[in-house]
Design a protein around this motif. Structure first.
Motif, PDB file in Angstrom:
ATOM      1  N   ALA A   1     -40.038   6.654  21.641  1.00 28.71           N
ATOM      2  CA  ALA A   1     -39.879   7.736  20.661  1.00 28.71           C
ATOM      3  C   ALA A   1     -39.898   7.146  19.259  1.00 28.71           C
ATOM      4  CB  ALA A   1     -38.572   8.476  20.898  1.00 28.71           C
ATOM      5  N   ILE A   2     -40.663   7.763  18.364  1.00 28.14           N
ATOM      6  CA  ILE A   2     -40.711   7.346  16.968  1.00 28.14           C
ATOM      7  C   ILE A   2     -40.502   8.561  16.068  1.00 28.14           C
ATOM      8  CG2 ILE A   2     -42.152   5.315  17.343  1.00 28.14           C
ATOM      9  CD1 ILE A   2     -44.576   6.965  16.578  1.00 28.14           C
ATOM     10  N   GLY A   3     -40.117   8.309  14.831  1.00 28.69           N
ATOM     11  CA  GLY A   3     -39.879   9.402  13.885  1.00 28.69           C
ATOM     12  C   GLY A   3     -39.653   8.838  12.499  1.00 28.69           C
ATOM     13  N   LYS A   4     -38.761   9.437  11.738  1.00 31.73           N
ATOM     14  CA  LYS A   4     -38.323   8.992  10.417  1.00 31.73           C
ATOM     15  C   LYS A   4     -39.417   8.338   9.586  1.00 31.73           C
ATOM     16  CE  LYS A   4     -33.466   8.734  11.851  1.00 31.73           C
ATOM     17  NZ  LYS A   4     -33.096  10.064  11.364  1.00 31.73           N
ATOM     18  N   ALA A   5     -39.635   7.028   9.714  1.00 30.01           N
ATOM     19  CA  ALA A   5     -40.634   6.330   8.904  1.00 30.01           C
ATOM     20  C   ALA A   5     -42.064   6.718   9.258  1.00 30.01           C
ATOM     21  CB  ALA A   5     -40.465   4.821   9.028  1.00 30.01           C
ATOM     22  N   LEU A   6     -42.252   7.449  10.335  1.00 30.62           N
ATOM     23  CA  LEU A   6     -43.592   7.913  10.692  1.00 30.62           C
ATOM     24  C   LEU A   6     -44.169   8.783   9.580  1.00 30.62           C
ATOM     25  CD1 LEU A   6     -45.960   8.316  12.648  1.00 30.62           C
ATOM     26  CD2 LEU A   6     -44.633  10.112  13.778  1.00 30.62           C
ATOM     27  N   GLY A   7     -43.409   9.767   9.147  1.00 31.62           N
ATOM     28  CA  GLY A   7     -43.843  10.629   8.052  1.00 31.62           C
ATOM     29  C   GLY A   7     -43.173  10.288   6.738  1.00 31.62           C
ATOM     30  N   ALA A   8     -42.208   9.365   6.785  1.00 39.36           N
ATOM     31  CA  ALA A   8     -41.531   8.840   5.595  1.00 39.36           C
ATOM     32  C   ALA A   8     -40.902   9.924   4.726  1.00 39.36           C
ATOM     33  CB  ALA A   8     -42.492   7.980   4.771  1.00 39.36           C
ATOM     34  N   GLY A   9     -40.551  11.049   5.332  1.00 42.12           N
ATOM     35  CA  GLY A   9     -39.880  12.117   4.600  1.00 42.12           C
ATOM     36  C   GLY A   9     -40.810  13.117   3.948  1.00 42.12           C
ATOM     37  N   TYR A  10     -42.113  12.897   4.015  1.00 43.80           N
ATOM     38  CA  TYR A  10     -43.052  13.813   3.377  1.00 43.80           C
ATOM     39  C   TYR A  10     -43.324  15.045   4.221  1.00 43.80           C
ATOM     40  CZ  TYR A  10     -43.692  10.421  -0.285  1.00 43.80           C
ATOM     41  OH  TYR A  10     -43.463   9.584  -1.352  1.00 43.80           O
ATOM     42  N   ALA A  11     -42.939  14.985   5.483  1.00 41.19           N
ATOM     43  CA  ALA A  11     -43.026  16.139   6.381  1.00 41.19           C
ATOM     44  C   ALA A  11     -42.240  15.796   7.635  1.00 41.19           C
ATOM     45  CB  ALA A  11     -44.473  16.459   6.748  1.00 41.19           C
ATOM     46  N   PRO A  12     -41.636  16.796   8.277  1.00 35.13           N
ATOM     47  CA  PRO A  12     -40.914  16.528   9.528  1.00 35.13           C
ATOM     48  C   PRO A  12     -41.896  16.233  10.652  1.00 35.13           C
ATOM     49  CG  PRO A  12     -40.927  18.881   9.045  1.00 35.13           C
ATOM     50  CD  PRO A  12     -41.534  18.197   7.857  1.00 35.13           C
ATOM     51  N   ILE A  13     -41.731  15.066  11.285  1.00 38.80           N
ATOM     52  CA  ILE A  13     -42.640  14.689  12.360  1.00 38.80           C
ATOM     53  C   ILE A  13     -42.025  13.572  13.187  1.00 38.80           C
ATOM     54  CG2 ILE A  13     -43.889  12.984  10.953  1.00 38.80           C
ATOM     55  CD1 ILE A  13     -46.470  13.921  12.442  1.00 38.80           C
ATOM     56  N   SER A  14     -42.317  13.581  14.460  1.00 45.61           N
ATOM     57  CA  SER A  14     -41.947  12.507  15.380  1.00 45.61           C
ATOM     58  C   SER A  14     -43.042  12.424  16.425  1.00 45.61           C
ATOM     59  CB  SER A  14     -40.587  12.791  16.035  1.00 45.61           C
ATOM     60  OG  SER A  14     -40.671  13.937  16.879  1.00 45.61           O
ATOM     61  N   ALA A  15     -42.904  11.486  17.339  1.00 44.14           N
ATOM     62  CA  ALA A  15     -43.915  11.368  18.385  1.00 44.14           C
ATOM     63  C   ALA A  15     -43.373  10.582  19.562  1.00 44.14           C
ATOM     64  CB  ALA A  15     -45.180  10.697  17.844  1.00 44.14           C
ATOM     65  N   LEU A  16     -44.009  10.779  20.691  1.00 46.56           N
ATOM     66  CA  LEU A  16     -43.812   9.923  21.857  1.00 46.56           C
ATOM     67  C   LEU A  16     -45.060   9.081  22.036  1.00 46.56           C
ATOM     68  CD1 LEU A  16     -42.358  12.154  24.733  1.00 46.56           C
ATOM     69  CD2 LEU A  16     -41.130  10.616  23.194  1.00 46.56           C
ATOM     70  N   LEU A  17     -44.859   7.804  22.329  1.00 42.24           N
ATOM     71  CA  LEU A  17     -45.949   6.950  22.778  1.00 42.24           C
ATOM     72  C   LEU A  17     -45.711   6.695  24.256  1.00 42.24           C
ATOM     73  CD1 LEU A  17     -46.282   4.464  19.795  1.00 42.24           C
ATOM     74  CD2 LEU A  17     -47.588   6.535  20.264  1.00 42.24           C
ATOM     75  N   VAL A  18     -46.746   6.888  25.050  1.00 44.70           N
ATOM     76  CA  VAL A  18     -46.592   6.900  26.508  1.00 44.70           C
ATOM     77  C   VAL A  18     -47.481   5.838  27.146  1.00 44.70           C
ATOM     78  CG1 VAL A  18     -46.589   8.360  28.558  1.00 44.70           C
ATOM     79  CG2 VAL A  18     -46.213   9.397  26.307  1.00 44.70           C
ATOM     80  N   HIS A  19     -46.868   5.058  28.015  1.00 40.73           N
ATOM     81  CA  HIS A  19     -47.580   3.984  28.725  1.00 40.73           C
ATOM     82  C   HIS A  19     -48.526   4.583  29.770  1.00 40.73           C
ATOM     83  CE1 HIS A  19     -48.150   0.372  31.209  1.00 40.73           C
ATOM     84  NE2 HIS A  19     -47.715  -0.326  30.164  1.00 40.73           N
ATOM     85  N   GLU A  20     -49.588   3.853  30.056  1.00 38.94           N
ATOM     86  CA  GLU A  20     -50.575   4.306  31.040  1.00 38.94           C
ATOM     87  C   GLU A  20     -49.930   4.518  32.411  1.00 38.94           C
ATOM     88  OE1 GLU A  20     -53.842   5.673  32.824  1.00 38.94           O
ATOM     89  OE2 GLU A  20     -53.607   5.334  30.665  1.00 38.94           O
TER      90      GLU A  20
END
Length: 477
Positions: free
Chosen positions: A278-297
């Motif tokens: 799970a990633i977030g925060k620095a992904l959009g750096a506060g310019y928009a609310p956003i997060s993501a999941l990175l998923v292994h094969e």
């Protein structure tokens, strides 16, 4: 219907219900500074909660968001996809150098961790409809989000206890790898890792290995413990336990990921690849609310063998403006080689903090990695005895920083010792920070610490031993 600007009663709610006067009104932001309505400039040394990775007021990101809004402001992700969402997914997967296979774009860190839990459960359900796996093992002193599901795996006691009756009982916890408080006297790091691996193994056995979906951990613990890194070999040992029992490993990098600790992904410094990240925060750096999941094969392959469908959908998944903002932020970080600056300035920040505060009688530990640092305060350095919670040291440090004449935003927290006791604050400046700005941050931090502990000693709340001022400093800067 009321008119804008004419409201006289309290209407805004963020935690406090009595009065919002304590919240400082921000008019604008630029670089490391927030400008208040009274004209004061606050040095934002934490980027909020380690969010503002490239500083405030970046015109490139603002223009990228505006350009996307001119194209299309919203389209339902169940039917449509935008090019900026696809480009962001491409970038995120490529950034793992083939280690992760897919990116699922969401709105917040809590959402990402909740989705991670659901995906882990579904993975095993796709392998066998008769699966008994529904449990999660997390760690003490963790924080994985504010939703009911994520509260279950988290251990931020002050934020969790009011809602305990609502929380599922399918999660348990083992000790965190916290060498400052967990490493026993005379114990080697190797022995410490072995002890923690045995503890995880015992927990698998206690709940039944066949019932565990995943082990969940922050590669670098943020808010609750205060920038705690694991000792070498810890995460490999934990993965070995998970692999032995067929369980997944979920890394919560919402706070410590996307460059904050000196590599784009925190796990790249641990030599262990998670199954779900799970990633977030620095992904959009506060310019928009956003997060993501990175998923292994591994997980994607499991779904392909079954339904081929992840039944998780939210209205604002892959929101176009957020994707545009995050994509531009990541381009700026990559083009400016800012993660390298995180490593360089992070080492400088750590050195200055140790030089200036290392001998303070109430500084128990100064720890961090990259541009993610914390200072833990104690009543006694030798015994590591915590300060009386009634003194509210962490809160007082944060409040003092925002007062006129100090003008620095810190990120205070408590509970680093046992969930309730223990005071610390975090520092997480943007990746663009310069040497001069690091020096200014440390100067203001020392001024705040001096002021608060001068008050404490003058009021007789602690025994003598504090020299006052900067008398404890090793180096005069």
């Amino acid at each position: 219907m009321g008119s804008l600007g004419e409201t006289k009663v309290e209407t805004y709610l963020y935690k406090h219900v009595h009065s919002n006067d304590a919240y400082l009104n921000v008019e604008s932001g630029s670089g490391l500074y927030l400008t208040l309505s009274d004209g004061r400039k606050i040095l934002d040394a934490t980027g909020g909660a380690a969010v503002s990775a490239i500083g405030h007021g970046n015109v490139r990101v603002q223009q990228a968001v505006a350009a996307q809004m001119e194209k299309v402001e919203y389209c339902y992700p169940g039917y449509f996809k935008t090019s900026c969402a696809q480009e962001l997914a491409d970038f995120l997967v490529a950034s793992t150098h083939g280690k992760m296979a897919r990116a699922c774009i969401l709105g917040s860190g809590s959402e990402a961790m909740e989705a991670a839990m659901k995906l882990a459960r579904q993975y095993f359900l796709e392998l066998s409809s008769e699966t008994r796996r529904y449990r999660f093992i997390a760690r003490e002193g963790s924080w994985h989000g504010a939703t009911i599901g994520t509260l279950a795996v988290g251990d931020f006691k002050a934020r969790k206890w009011p809602f305990e009756p609502l929380v599922a009982d399918n999660s348990s916890r083992v000790s965190a790898c916290n060498p400052y408080r967990g490493l026993k006297k005379g114990e080697t790091e190797t022995a410490y890792v072995s002890r923690l691996a045995d503890e995880l193994e015992n927990e698998f056995q206690r709940v039944g290995p066949e019932t565990v979906c995943a082990f969940i951990a922050e590669p670098m613990v943020g808010t609750t413990l205060g920038c705690v890194t694991a000792v070498p070999g810890y995460f490999q040992a934990m993965k070995d336990v998970c692999d032995r029992h067929g369980a997944l490993m979920i890394f919560d990098e919402v706070m410590c990921g996307m460059g904050r600790t000196g590599t784009l992904h925190a796990w790249q410094q641990e030599g262990v690849v998670p199954d779900i990240q799970a990633i977030g925060k620095a992904l959009g750096a506060g310019y928009a609310p956003i997060s993501a999941l990175l998923v292994h094969e591994r997980v994607i392959a499991g779904l392909k063998k079954g339904s081929g469908f992840f039944p998780h959908g939210q209205t604002y998944q892959s929101y176009p403006a957020s994707c545009a903002a995050a994509l531009e932020v990541q381009k700026i970080i990559e083009e400016g080689n800012l993660v390298a600056n995180v490593r360089t300035m992070g080492q400088y920040l750590g050195n200055l903090l140790h030089d200036r505060l290392g001998n303070h009688p109430n500084v128990g530990d100064i720890r961090g990695r990259g541009l993610f640092w914390a200072i833990e305060f104690v009543a006694d350095k030798t015994s590591k005895r915590t300060l009386d919670p009634a003194m509210n040291i962490a809160k007082r440090l944060g409040g003092k920083g925002l007062q006129k004449g100090y003008d620095i935003s810190l990120f205070p927290a408590s509970g680093s010792a046992d969930g309730w006791r223990g005071d610390h604050f975090l520092l997480a400046p943007p990746y663009t920070v310069t040497e001069a700005e690091v020096e200014e941050i440390v100067e203001r931090v020392c001024k705040v610490v001096d002021a608060v502990f001068d008050e404490v000693y003058q009021n007789g709340k602690l025994p003598n031993g504090h020299s006052g001022g900067n008398g404890y400093n090793v180096v005069d800067h």
